[in-house]
Design a protein around this motif. Structure first.
Motif, PDB file in Angstrom:
ATOM      1  N   SER A 134       0.819  -1.215   0.000  1.00 26.76           N
ATOM      2  CA  SER A 134       0.000   0.000   0.000  1.00 26.76           C
ATOM      3  C   SER A 134       0.850   1.260   0.000  1.00 26.76           C
ATOM      4  N   ASN A 155       0.349   4.250  -2.608  1.00 28.22           N
ATOM      5  CA  ASN A 155       0.026   5.606  -2.164  1.00 28.22           C
ATOM      6  C   ASN A 155       0.987   6.630  -2.761  1.00 28.22           C
ATOM      7  N   LYS A 163      -7.593   4.514  -8.258  1.00 29.22           N
ATOM      8  CA  LYS A 163      -6.640   4.360  -7.168  1.00 29.22           C
ATOM      9  C   LYS A 163      -5.783   3.130  -7.424  1.00 29.22           C
TER      10      LYS A 163
END
Length: 574
Positions: free
Chosen positions: A159, A163, A205
Motif C-alpha cells: 500500500s 500511495n 486508485k
C-alpha cells in the motif's frame, strides 16, 4: 522434445507438490524458462534438446543474456558442472524480468521502487509542457495508470508504494509545473476517482486496481479455469470445490495470500448456476441469484449444521426441485426463488458466472466498479444491476442496418410456424401464449396459460420452452419458431452466441428438445410481426385458466389480429 524426454524419464522436471504436474518449460514470446533437477544427467539432456532445436530452427541461444538459478542445498560441485554444461552464469537475486523483480525481498517497498521511478520519468517530460486540464486527464488515464498495470496484475504491491504513485499523480493534476511543492486540492482524490456519471473524472486508485487485477486470478481458480498455471496453483494449495468460501491457508506465498484476500471481491458478484448441483454446498456456496449475498437463509438456524449439496435437492428422474424439501429447509422468500430456478435436462458441471454481466463474463473493469463503488454510488449495486440485466434480456432492440419484414409471413408449404410471446404484470404474474399457423395463414391452434415469473426475460424463455414442448407433443416435424425476445432466440439462431446466465438453463432445455424435429428454425422478428401471440398473451393475463383455441372458436380480438396477418401474408419458399 522436452515432453518426449519427460515421458522417457530422461528429464525429471519440477513439481510444486505431489499432485502437481511436472513442469519442464514455460514460454513467453521468444523467452523460455526450463525446469529440472540439478543433476548432470538432466542438464546434459536439456542441453542436447536445445542444440537440436537450434539446428532445426536456425535460431541460436544468447548465452550472455541467459542465466541459471539453483535452489538451496545444491552442492557447489554440481553447480559448477551444470553452469559449465550450459555455458551460463548464475542468476542474480535482484534480477528483473518483464519489468518486475523475479525474487521479492523482505522489503517490498524497495522492490517496487522502480514503479515510482518509471512514473516520475514520465512526469518530468510532461511538466515542461503547457497542458490543459483535459490534456492532463488524458495523460493520467492513458499513460500514468497503464505504467504499473503488468506489475499490479502479478504482484501484491504494498500500500505504501501504491500511495506514493497516487500522490505523484495528484501532484501532477493540481500543480503540474513543480515537483514536491505544496498545492491546494480543490476536490478530494476520492471524488476524482468516481466514475464520470457520478460526478468524478474516472481516475483509478492504484491499490484498488491492484486488488481488482489480482481478483482475476481468484476468479480463474474458483471458476475451474483450465490452464497450466491454475493447475499448479490448485495442486500446491489443495484447492477444492468449496475454496471460494473456505478459510485462507496459514502458510503461503505473498501472491497466493493476495489471491485469497481477493476472494472477498469475487463473492460480491460471483454465483454458481446450478446444472447438476454436485459441486455446490447449500449453506456455504453462492448459488441463488435473488438471495442476499446469493446464499439462501435456512428456515431454522439448526439446519445450517446439515452438510447438504444442491444435487440432493433435485429429483434425478424428473430433473426438478424436490419442492417439499426446499420449502422445509429454506426461508419462504428463498424457497420461492429456488423453485423458480430452472434445471437443465442434460446436466453438466455447475458453472460460476459473474452476475453483474448479462452473459456472466468476468472482467477487471466490472469487479472494480462493483467492489470499489463510492458510498454515494452504491445505489447501483448488484441487485440494481440484476434488474437492469432483466430489462436488457427482454429487450427487442434491433440492429439499425437489418432489413426485416414489418408483417407476419407464412411458412412454406408443409411447415408449421409457431409464434410465441409472454406478457408480464408488475405483480410478477405473467402469461405465455403460442399461435400455430400453416402456410395459408390458417390458425391451427392458440395456446395460452398463466405463469409466475420473476422477470420478463425468464417469462420469454419459459414461453419458448413451452412452445417447443407443444410442437413435440403435436407430432409436427417441420417447424419454425418465431418470437420477439432477441436475447432468448439469438443463442438458438447462432450457437456461438452466448446465452444470458439468467436464461441459460432454459435455453439448454430448448436445445435438448429440438432433436425431435426433422427441420427446425428459430427466427427473431419485431413486435409488429408477432402481434397475434402478443394479443393472446395479453388476453390470457385477464383470464384465470389455461386455454386452447382452434380456428372455429377464436375470441373476436384474436380472430381480428389473425385475419389481419393472413390478409397481409404472402407465401414464401425456404
Amino acid at each position: 522434445m522436452l515432453d518426449k524426454e519427460l515421458m522417457k524419464g530422461n528429464v525429471s522436471g519440477a513439481k510444486v507438490s505431489i499432485r502437481s504436474p511436472a513442469l519442464t518449460h514455460v514460454m513467453y514470446a521468444d523467452d523460455i524458462v526450463l525446469f529440472s533437477k540439478a543433476t548432470r544427467h538432466d542438464a546434459r539432456t536439456l542441453s542436447t534438446c536445445l542444440e537440436k532445436y537450434c539446428d532445426w530452427s536456425g535460431q541460436s541461444i544468447n548465452r550472455a543474456k541467459s542465466s541459471i538459478f539453483f535452489s538451496k542445498h545444491i552442492l557447489a560441485e554440481n553447480r559448477r558442472a551444470i553452469k559449465l554444461e550450459f555455458g551460463m552464469r548464475k542468476l542474480k537475486k535482484d534480477a528483473i524480468y518483464l519489468g518486475a523483480p523475479l525474487f521479492p525481498t523482505r522489503s517490498p517497498s524497495r522492490d517496487f521502487k522502480f514503479l515510482e521511478d518509471k512514473l516520475e520519468a514520465k512526469l518530468v517530460g510532461w511538466r515542461s509542457r503547457c497542458l490543459s486540464w483535459a490534456g492532463r486527464a488524458t495523460l493520467i488515464k492513458t499513460v500514468a495508470h497503464s505504467i504499473p498495470t503488468y506489475t499490479l496484475s502479478a504482484f501484491n504491491v504494498p500500500s505504501n508504494s501504491c500511495n506514493k504513485l497516487d500522490a505523484a499523480t495528484r501532484q501532477f493534476w493540481w500543480k503540474p509545473k513543480d515537483r514536491g511543492s505544496r498545492y491546494i486540492a480543490w476536490a478530494s482524490w476520492d471524488k476524482l476517482c468516481r466514475p464520470k456519471k457520478f460526478g468524478g473524472l474516472g481516475f483509478k486508485k492504484t491499490k484498488e486496481m491492484n486488488l481488482a487485477l489480482i481478483a482475476k486470478f481468484a476468479w480463474f481458480v474458483a471458476s475451474n479455469r483450465q490452464s497450466l498455471c491454475m493447475d499448479v496453483l490448485r495442486s500446491k494449495y489443495k484447492v477444492n470445490s468449496g475454496w471460494l468460501t473456505a478459510n485462507s491457508v496459514a502458510i503461503a506465498s505473498p501472491t497466493w495470500r493476495a489471491i485469497e484476500e481477493a476472494k472477498k471481491l469475487v463473492t460480491k458478484g460471483g454465483c454458481f448456476i446450478i446444472e447438476n448441483g454436485k459441486s455446490v454446498q447449500v449453506w456455504s456456496d453462492p448459488w441463488v441469484p435473488e438471495a442476499v449475498n446469493f446464499m439462501p437463509q435456512p428456515k431454522l438456524e439448526e439446519y445450517r449444521k446439515l452438510t447438504i449439496k444442491v444435487s440432493e435437492l433435485i429429483d434425478p428422474t424428473t430433473k426438478s426441485w424436490i419442492s417439499d424439501w426446499v420449502k422445509e429447509l429454506f426461508a419462504p422468500t428463498d424457497a420461492r426463488a429456488i423453485l423458480n430456478m430452472s434445471i437443465p435436462m442434460s446436466q453438466k458441471e455447475d458453472k460460476l458466472v459473474w452476475l453483474p454481466d448479462s452473459k456472466g463474463r468476468f472482467s477487471v473493469k466490472s469487479i472494480h466498479n462493483v467492489a470499489f463503488a463510492h458510498p454515494d454510488c452504491a445505489r447501483q449495486n448488484i441487485q440494481t444491476r440484476f434488474n437492469e440485466i432483466v430489462k436488457v434480456s427482454s429487450s427487442t432492440t434491433q440492429h439499425p442496418k437489418e432489413i426485416i419484414s414489418k408483417n407476419w409471413t407464412p411458412p412454406p408449404s408443409g411447415y408449421i410456424k409457431l409464434n410465441v410471446d409472454a406478457a408480464i404484470q408488475q405483480d410478477s404474474s405473467s402469461a405465455l401464449a403460442v399461435v400455430a399457423r400453416n402456410h395459408l395463414g390458417e390458425v391451427l391452434s392458440i395456446w395460452a396459460k398463466k405463469h409466475h415469473s420473476s422477470s420478463p426475460a425468464i417469462a420469454e424463455a419459459e414461453a419458448l420452452y413451452w412452445t417447443v414442448n407443444l410442437a413435440v407433443k403435436e407430432g409436427w416435424k417441420s417447424v419454425i419458431f418465431e418470437g420477439d425476445a432477441k436475447n432468448c432466440l439469438e443463442p438458438l439462431i447462432n450457437p456461438d452466441f452466448p446465452s444470458d446466465w439468467l436464461t441459460h438453463n432454459i435455453i439448454c432445455n430448448v436445445r435438448s428438445l429440438v432433436v425431435a424435429f426433422d427441420f427446425v428454425k428459430f427466427c427473431w422478428v419485431r413486435r409488429t410481426c408477432n402481434s397475434a401471440a402478443h394479443v393472446a398473451a395479453k388476453f390470457a393475463l385477464k383470464s384465470d385458466f389455461e386455454f386452447r383455441f382452434n380456428k372455429g372458436n377464436l375470441p373476436p380480438s384474436l380472430e381480428a389480429v389473425c385475419r389481419d396477418d393472413s390478409v397481409a401474408c404472402i407465401p414464401v419458399l425456404l
